[in-house]
Design an enzyme around this catalytic site. Sequence first.
Site, PDB file in Angstrom:
ATOM      1  N   TYR A  51       0.823  -1.216   0.000  1.00  0.00           N
ATOM      2  CA  TYR A  51       0.000   0.000   0.000  1.00  0.00           C
ATOM      3  C   TYR A  51       0.863   1.275   0.000  1.00  0.00           C
ATOM      4  CZ  TYR A  51      -4.276  -2.730   0.537  1.00  0.00           C
ATOM      5  OH  TYR A  51      -5.334  -3.589   0.323  1.00  0.00           O
ATOM      6  N   PHE A  59      -4.636   7.456   6.981  1.00  0.00           N
ATOM      7  CA  PHE A  59      -5.017   6.117   7.434  1.00  0.00           C
ATOM      8  C   PHE A  59      -3.946   5.057   7.162  1.00  0.00           C
ATOM      9  CE2 PHE A  59      -6.869   6.824   3.190  1.00  0.00           C
ATOM     10  CZ  PHE A  59      -6.313   5.769   2.478  1.00  0.00           C
ATOM     11  N   ARG A  87     -13.588  -5.656  -9.793  1.00  0.00           N
ATOM     12  CA  ARG A  87     -13.882  -4.422  -9.034  1.00  0.00           C
ATOM     13  C   ARG A  87     -15.406  -4.232  -8.923  1.00  0.00           C
ATOM     14  NH1 ARG A  87      -9.640  -1.857  -6.335  1.00  0.00           N
ATOM     15  NH2 ARG A  87     -11.202  -0.229  -6.183  1.00  0.00           N
ATOM     16  N   THR A  93     -15.199   0.949  -2.122  1.00  0.00           N
ATOM     17  CA  THR A  93     -14.280   0.854  -0.980  1.00  0.00           C
ATOM     18  C   THR A  93     -15.033   0.999   0.342  1.00  0.00           C
ATOM     19  OG1 THR A  93     -12.615   1.890  -2.399  1.00  0.00           O
ATOM     20  CG2 THR A  93     -12.141   1.818  -0.030  1.00  0.00           C
ATOM     21  N   ARG A 104     -18.365  -6.571  -0.727  1.00  0.00           N
ATOM     22  CA  ARG A 104     -18.214  -5.609   0.371  1.00  0.00           C
ATOM     23  C   ARG A 104     -19.555  -5.270   1.006  1.00  0.00           C
ATOM     24  NH1 ARG A 104     -13.327  -2.123  -2.433  1.00  0.00           N
ATOM     25  NH2 ARG A 104     -11.601  -3.116  -1.298  1.00  0.00           N
ATOM     26  N   ASN A 114     -12.553  -3.724   4.967  1.00  0.00           N
ATOM     27  CA  ASN A 114     -13.546  -3.921   3.903  1.00  0.00           C
ATOM     28  C   ASN A 114     -13.433  -5.251   3.168  1.00  0.00           C
ATOM     29  OD1 ASN A 114     -11.271  -3.298   2.503  1.00  0.00           O
ATOM     30  ND2 ASN A 114     -12.025  -1.379   1.637  1.00  0.00           N
ATOM     31  N   GLU A 128       1.271  -7.959  -8.195  1.00  0.00           N
ATOM     32  CA  GLU A 128       0.747  -8.527  -6.954  1.00  0.00           C
ATOM     33  C   GLU A 128       0.698 -10.054  -7.024  1.00  0.00           C
ATOM     34  OE1 GLU A 128      -1.972  -4.505  -6.378  1.00  0.00           O
ATOM     35  OE2 GLU A 128      -2.995  -6.432  -6.600  1.00  0.00           O
TER      36      GLU A 128
END
Length: 139
Positions: A51, A59, A87, A93, A104, A114, A128
């Site tokens: 991240y 955050f 997505r 989110t 979610r 989430n 990733e």
Amino acid sequence: MATNRTFTMIKPDAVANGHIGNILAMITNGGFKIVSLKLTQLTVADAQAFYAVHSARPFYGELVEFMSRGPIVAAILEKENAVEDFRTLIGATNPAEAAEGTIRKAYATSIGENAVHGSDSDENAAIESAFHFAGREQF
Ligand code: ATP
Ligand code: MG
């Protein structure tokens, strides 16, 4: 050009709350084929790197602590238009803004916790995926 693979994590909140099976069912019912799958855990350094794009956000510390606090499920998924369609399946989110029928909406508890991650581009999906899975673990 869009590829047909994306990367996902079932995040520590959803694993701890016992939602692995139900989330995998939503993923396969959504038309995604699982090509790699494992239960694993991010180190603090892994979460910071994953991240890093958010490192200036207020955050970030909370996000890194959350993502490294317990096991996750990592997976590579295959479907036509995988990144964009996944997505859509996971939803916004913030679960308060997530559409009915999304993962979610069903399992996220807050904007921070989430339930699932979905790659945001083909390039990031490849990065990733390679972080978590060797070539012989991709089927
Ligand atoms: P992800 O990358 O995990 O799939 P996303 O792409 O929907 O999520 P991003 O904007 O990339 O959302 O944010 C990454 C993660 O950071 C979010 O999933 C959430 O866990 C956390 N996050 C984002 N915004 C906030 C916020 N305002 N407050 C707390 N945590 C947040
Ligand atoms: Mg993101």
